[in-house]
Design a protein around this motif. Structure first.
Motif, PDB file in Angstrom:
ATOM      1  N   SER A   1      -1.022  -9.883  -6.073  1.00 60.68           N
ATOM      2  CA  SER A   1      -0.048 -10.906  -6.460  1.00 60.68           C
ATOM      3  C   SER A   1       1.233 -10.801  -5.637  1.00 60.68           C
ATOM      4  O   SER A   1       1.845 -11.823  -5.285  1.00 60.68           O
ATOM      5  CB  SER A   1       0.264 -10.809  -7.955  1.00 60.68           C
ATOM      6  N   SER A   2       1.658  -9.577  -5.314  1.00 63.44           N
ATOM      7  CA  SER A   2       2.879  -9.425  -4.519  1.00 63.44           C
ATOM      8  C   SER A   2       2.689  -9.962  -3.103  1.00 63.44           C
ATOM      9  O   SER A   2       3.607 -10.568  -2.528  1.00 63.44           O
ATOM     10  CB  SER A   2       3.304  -7.956  -4.482  1.00 63.44           C
ATOM     11  N   ARG A   3       1.508  -9.759  -2.540  1.00 72.58           N
ATOM     12  CA  ARG A   3       1.237 -10.287  -1.203  1.00 72.58           C
ATOM     13  C   ARG A   3       1.088 -11.810  -1.235  1.00 72.58           C
ATOM     14  O   ARG A   3       1.525 -12.508  -0.311  1.00 72.58           O
ATOM     15  CB  ARG A   3      -0.037  -9.655  -0.637  1.00 72.58           C
ATOM     16  N   ALA A   4       0.488 -12.329  -2.313  1.00 74.96           N
ATOM     17  CA  ALA A   4       0.265 -13.772  -2.397  1.00 74.96           C
ATOM     18  C   ALA A   4       1.556 -14.542  -2.644  1.00 74.96           C
ATOM     19  O   ALA A   4       1.750 -15.638  -2.104  1.00 74.96           O
ATOM     20  CB  ALA A   4      -0.740 -14.076  -3.503  1.00 74.96           C
ATOM     21  N   LEU A   5       2.448 -13.979  -3.455  1.00 72.46           N
ATOM     22  CA  LEU A   5       3.641 -14.713  -3.886  1.00 72.46           C
ATOM     23  C   LEU A   5       4.886 -14.412  -3.052  1.00 72.46           C
ATOM     24  O   LEU A   5       5.814 -15.231  -3.018  1.00 72.46           O
ATOM     25  CB  LEU A   5       3.940 -14.385  -5.354  1.00 72.46           C
ATOM     26  N   GLY A   6       4.931 -13.254  -2.409  1.00 73.27           N
ATOM     27  CA  GLY A   6       6.167 -12.846  -1.755  1.00 73.27           C
ATOM     28  C   GLY A   6       7.087 -12.168  -2.757  1.00 73.27           C
ATOM     29  O   GLY A   6       6.896 -12.254  -3.976  1.00 73.27           O
ATOM     30  N   ILE A   7       8.114 -11.486  -2.249  1.00 69.31           N
ATOM     31  CA  ILE A   7       8.952 -10.648  -3.107  1.00 69.31           C
ATOM     32  C   ILE A   7       9.653 -11.446  -4.204  1.00 69.31           C
ATOM     33  O   ILE A   7       9.686 -11.032  -5.361  1.00 69.31           O
ATOM     34  CB  ILE A   7      10.000  -9.899  -2.251  1.00 69.31           C
ATOM     35  N   VAL A   8      10.187 -12.624  -3.872  1.00 64.72           N
ATOM     36  CA  VAL A   8      10.989 -13.371  -4.850  1.00 64.72           C
ATOM     37  C   VAL A   8      10.121 -13.896  -5.990  1.00 64.72           C
ATOM     38  O   VAL A   8      10.398 -13.649  -7.172  1.00 64.72           O
ATOM     39  CB  VAL A   8      11.750 -14.517  -4.172  1.00 64.72           C
ATOM     40  N   ASP A   9       9.062 -14.655  -5.674  1.00 63.07           N
ATOM     41  CA  ASP A   9       8.216 -15.209  -6.734  1.00 63.07           C
ATOM     42  C   ASP A   9       7.476 -14.111  -7.496  1.00 63.07           C
ATOM     43  O   ASP A   9       7.229 -14.242  -8.706  1.00 63.07           O
ATOM     44  CB  ASP A   9       7.217 -16.205  -6.150  1.00 63.07           C
ATOM     45  N   PHE A  10       7.124 -13.036  -6.807  1.00 67.47           N
ATOM     46  CA  PHE A  10       6.515 -11.905  -7.514  1.00 67.47           C
ATOM     47  C   PHE A  10       7.503 -11.323  -8.521  1.00 67.47           C
ATOM     48  O   PHE A  10       7.143 -11.005  -9.657  1.00 67.47           O
ATOM     49  CB  PHE A  10       6.082 -10.830  -6.522  1.00 67.47           C
ATOM     50  N   GLY A  11       8.758 -11.203  -8.123  1.00 72.12           N
ATOM     51  CA  GLY A  11       9.782 -10.729  -9.049  1.00 72.12           C
ATOM     52  C   GLY A  11       9.950 -11.656 -10.240  1.00 72.12           C
ATOM     53  O   GLY A  11      10.125 -11.203 -11.374  1.00 72.12           O
ATOM     54  N   VAL A  12       9.867 -12.969 -10.004  1.00 75.22           N
ATOM     55  CA  VAL A  12       9.971 -13.936 -11.108  1.00 75.22           C
ATOM     56  C   VAL A  12       8.802 -13.758 -12.079  1.00 75.22           C
ATOM     57  O   VAL A  12       8.982 -13.770 -13.304  1.00 75.22           O
ATOM     58  CB  VAL A  12       9.999 -15.377 -10.551  1.00 75.22           C
ATOM     59  N   LEU A  13       7.591 -13.593 -11.546  1.00 80.83           N
ATOM     60  CA  LEU A  13       6.424 -13.354 -12.398  1.00 80.83           C
ATOM     61  C   LEU A  13       6.627 -12.119 -13.267  1.00 80.83           C
ATOM     62  O   LEU A  13       6.355 -12.128 -14.475  1.00 80.83           O
ATOM     63  CB  LEU A  13       5.174 -13.185 -11.528  1.00 80.83           C
ATOM     64  N   MET A  14       7.102 -11.044 -12.666  1.00 80.29           N
ATOM     65  CA  MET A  14       7.319  -9.813 -13.412  1.00 80.29           C
ATOM     66  C   MET A  14       8.439  -9.969 -14.451  1.00 80.29           C
ATOM     67  O   MET A  14       8.368  -9.393 -15.543  1.00 80.29           O
ATOM     68  CB  MET A  14       7.667  -8.672 -12.452  1.00 80.29           C
ATOM     69  N   LEU A  15       9.473 -10.752 -14.132  1.00 84.85           N
ATOM     70  CA  LEU A  15      10.567 -10.957 -15.080  1.00 84.85           C
ATOM     71  C   LEU A  15      10.113 -11.774 -16.290  1.00 84.85           C
ATOM     72  O   LEU A  15      10.489 -11.475 -17.425  1.00 84.85           O
ATOM     73  CB  LEU A  15      11.742 -11.646 -14.382  1.00 84.85           C
ATOM     74  N   ILE A  16       9.312 -12.809 -16.063  1.00 83.06           N
ATOM     75  CA  ILE A  16       8.812 -13.615 -17.179  1.00 83.06           C
ATOM     76  C   ILE A  16       7.902 -12.770 -18.068  1.00 83.06           C
ATOM     77  O   ILE A  16       8.028 -12.784 -19.301  1.00 83.06           O
ATOM     78  CB  ILE A  16       8.066 -14.851 -16.649  1.00 83.06           C
TER      79      ILE A  16
ATOM     80  N   LEU B   1      19.534 -16.813 -16.531  1.00 84.40           N
ATOM     81  CA  LEU B   1      20.205 -15.571 -16.148  1.00 84.40           C
ATOM     82  C   LEU B   1      19.488 -14.896 -14.986  1.00 84.40           C
ATOM     83  O   LEU B   1      20.135 -14.340 -14.083  1.00 84.40           O
ATOM     84  CB  LEU B   1      20.246 -14.621 -17.353  1.00 84.40           C
ATOM     85  N   PHE B   2      18.162 -14.964 -14.973  1.00 87.39           N
ATOM     86  CA  PHE B   2      17.372 -14.346 -13.907  1.00 87.39           C
ATOM     87  C   PHE B   2      17.232 -15.248 -12.686  1.00 87.39           C
ATOM     88  O   PHE B   2      16.496 -14.921 -11.750  1.00 87.39           O
ATOM     89  CB  PHE B   2      15.978 -13.994 -14.427  1.00 87.39           C
ATOM     90  N   GLU B   3      17.933 -16.395 -12.720  1.00 80.16           N
ATOM     91  CA  GLU B   3      17.918 -17.351 -11.602  1.00 80.16           C
ATOM     92  C   GLU B   3      16.512 -17.890 -11.332  1.00 80.16           C
ATOM     93  O   GLU B   3      16.110 -18.105 -10.189  1.00 80.16           O
ATOM     94  CB  GLU B   3      18.490 -16.705 -10.332  1.00 80.16           C
ATOM     95  N   ILE B   4      15.766 -18.096 -12.423  1.00 81.76           N
ATOM     96  CA  ILE B   4      14.449 -18.722 -12.312  1.00 81.76           C
ATOM     97  C   ILE B   4      14.660 -20.229 -12.225  1.00 81.76           C
ATOM     98  O   ILE B   4      15.397 -20.810 -13.014  1.00 81.76           O
ATOM     99  CB  ILE B   4      13.570 -18.365 -13.523  1.00 81.76           C
TER     100      ILE B   4
ATOM    101  N   ALA C   1      18.713  -9.125 -13.826  1.00 83.63           N
ATOM    102  CA  ALA C   1      19.970  -9.769 -14.198  1.00 83.63           C
ATOM    103  C   ALA C   1      21.129  -9.311 -13.324  1.00 83.63           C
ATOM    104  O   ALA C   1      21.978 -10.116 -12.923  1.00 83.63           O
ATOM    105  CB  ALA C   1      20.276  -9.486 -15.667  1.00 83.63           C
ATOM    106  N   MET C   2      21.193  -8.019 -12.997  1.00 83.90           N
ATOM    107  CA  MET C   2      22.326  -7.480 -12.250  1.00 83.90           C
ATOM    108  C   MET C   2      22.154  -7.647 -10.736  1.00 83.90           C
ATOM    109  O   MET C   2      23.161  -7.735 -10.013  1.00 83.90           O
ATOM    110  CB  MET C   2      22.520  -5.996 -12.581  1.00 83.90           C
ATOM    111  N   LEU C   3      20.916  -7.666 -10.271  1.00 81.86           N
ATOM    112  CA  LEU C   3      20.682  -7.763  -8.827  1.00 81.86           C
ATOM    113  C   LEU C   3      20.027  -9.085  -8.469  1.00 81.86           C
ATOM    114  O   LEU C   3      20.704 -10.051  -8.180  1.00 81.86           O
ATOM    115  CB  LEU C   3      19.850  -6.558  -8.365  1.00 81.86           C
ATOM    116  N   SER C   4      18.696  -9.154  -8.535  1.00 83.54           N
ATOM    117  CA  SER C   4      18.011 -10.388  -8.149  1.00 83.54           C
ATOM    118  C   SER C   4      16.536 -10.283  -8.524  1.00 83.54           C
ATOM    119  O   SER C   4      16.023  -9.176  -8.775  1.00 83.54           O
ATOM    120  CB  SER C   4      18.126 -10.618  -6.637  1.00 83.54           C
TER     121      SER C   4
END
Length: 442
Positions: free
Chosen positions: A32-47, A114-117, A256-259
């Motif tokens: 999933s990290s390779r498919a989505l890239g760092i930003v969208d992968f981070g969004v998936l993990m945050l949700i 808050l998570f900039e989603i 929330a504090m970083l990105s």
């Protein structure tokens, strides 16, 4: 029988499940990290992490009263008493599911902002958040399987969601699936795993002929099936909530504090640390809790003490060895499995692993306190650890970013070990029957 033979027998099942689950989860995250890239992968993990955190807050840890009081009911051969306890615990899960849904509907929107989603994904985040009901509904069923020593079934069930996510992530990676597709996959895996847990628990109850006359044994005592149980449940719920630093709260704070990108890096570091260190004590913690509950119910403090000390030494020593392995080989592993873009996760991973080593030494102390009814001591230790963790996060993240967030977990581990050690000191040294009396539950 040796004090650790039975827990090791149970742990052998859990070790297989934990290992398979960790490898499959790492595979799913890598794809999933390779498919989505760092930003969208981070969004998936945050949700996903937000949903998990809400579930952790609203759930009642309903498996704990099943193990604590269920052990006593089994010792006495009192089936109606066990029926009332199970019905009470299942009811707690239903209540938690309703509360969780209300919290998700109210909070997911503001948290997503808050998570900039992006607004395009906020509706999907709310829909995914409804999975909180599934997350909390399985707690009592998990406790039911553990009460009857069906750790083989617990181990199998623990691999279901990671297996579905790993296979599905491979398909989506090949098909070029986006964030929404991965959210659907994560939700389907969650639903399948939780429903499977419910089916396995009721199958075990049927197999033991414990469903017949289940409803007939329920009466007004079902709402308060054991003396002091509400205080026990409230205490374990508070302790579980205060243990959020060991679940997904750090991920959310980083987001929330970083990105979202930093959250993605943190989740990769966390998974590598979990895979190599946490199984050493996560496989034993569920296995020794029923044994500690039985020893407390039977008033055998000497055997209980030896089990705790030997388990801590085993888990802590193994975790320390794995820490040095991961510190030396971690960066090449990250780059090989998830890609060079995630190489900055290496130092946070090492620090998270160090925190995991401290947690390994402390792991039998929380089950000990809970099984002995010393929930107040457990809550105090959790408050101290959470306070130290949040203070460290506030100071370290501002100056050190992602590395500071990981270092805060070392602080959390140290305070947890000290707090639980102080709380367990009297329990380990006592031979009094009062260890199992309701008066000490809060």
């Amino acid at each position: 029988m040796s004090l650790l033979v039975d827990p090791f027998r149970k742990a052998s099942f859990l070790l297989g499940g934990q290992t398979a689950s960790g490898v499959l989860t790492l595979g799913a995250l890598a794809l999933s990290s390779r498919a989505l890239g760092i930003v969208d992968f981070g969004v998936l993990m945050l949700i996903h992490g937000t949903t998990q955190t809400i579930g952790q807050i609203v759930r009642f840890q309903s498996w704990e009263p099943i193990l604590r009081y269920g052990a006593q009911a089994r010792e006495a051969g009192d089936v109606p008493r066990l029926h009332r306890l199970l019905a009470f615990s299942f009811g707690l899960d239903v209540l938690a599911a309703v509360v969780g849904l209300l919290v998700v509907l109210a909070a997911m929107g503001p948290l997503a902002a808050l998570f900039e989603i992006s607004a395009a994904h906020q509706d999907a985040a709310r829909l995914y958040g409804t999975g909180v009901a599934l997350m909390v509904l399985g707690a009592a069923h998990n406790g039911t399987l553990r009460l009857f020593d069906r750790f083989d079934l617990v181990a199998v069930q623990s691999t279901l969601a990671p297996a579905v996510r790993c296979v599905g992530a491979a398909v989506l990676f090949a098909a070029g699936g986006g964030l929404t597709a991965f959210l659907v996959l994560w939700f389907v895996a969650l639903a399948g795993a939780r429903l499977g847990l419910v089916v396995l628990a009721w199958r075990e109850l049927f197999r033991r002929d414990l469903v017949r006359d289940f409803r007939a044994g329920l009466d007004h005592r079902t709402l308060n099936p054991e003396p002091g149980i509400w205080r026990f449940v409230a205490g374990t719920n508070v302790a579980g909530t205060l243990n959020l630093a060991n679940t997904r709260l750090p991920l959310l704070i980083v987001g929330a504090m970083l990105s979202p990108a930093a959250a993605g890096l943190y989740r990769i570091a966390e998974q590598f640390a979990d895979l190599l260190v946490k199984p050493s004590h996560k496989m034993l913690a569920p296995a020794i809790y029923p044994e500690l509950a039985h020893l407390s119910a039977a008033n055998k403090p000497g055997k209980r003490r030896r089990m705790v000390l030997r388990s801590a030494a085993l888990a802590g020593g193994l975790a320390l060895v794995l820490f040095f392995v991961l510190a030396a080989a971690g960066k090449p592993l990250i780059m090989m499995i998830v890609g060079a873009d995630y190489a900055p996760a290496h130092l946070p991973m090492v620090l998270l692993t160090a925190g995991g080593v401290l947690a390994a030494w402390a792991f039998p102390l929380a089950p000990l306190l809970s099984a002995a009814g010393r929930v107040r001591s457990l809550v105090i230790a959790r408050i101290a650890a959470m306070t130290g963790y949040l203070a460290a996060m506030a100071v370290l993240v501002d100056g050190w970013g992602l590395v500071g967030a990981a270092a805060a977990m070392v602080v959390h581990g140290a305070v947890t070990l000290a707090g639980l050690g102080l709380g367990a000191r009297n329990v380990l040294g006592t031979a009094r029957p009062a260890d199992v009396q309701p008066a000490e539950q809060a």
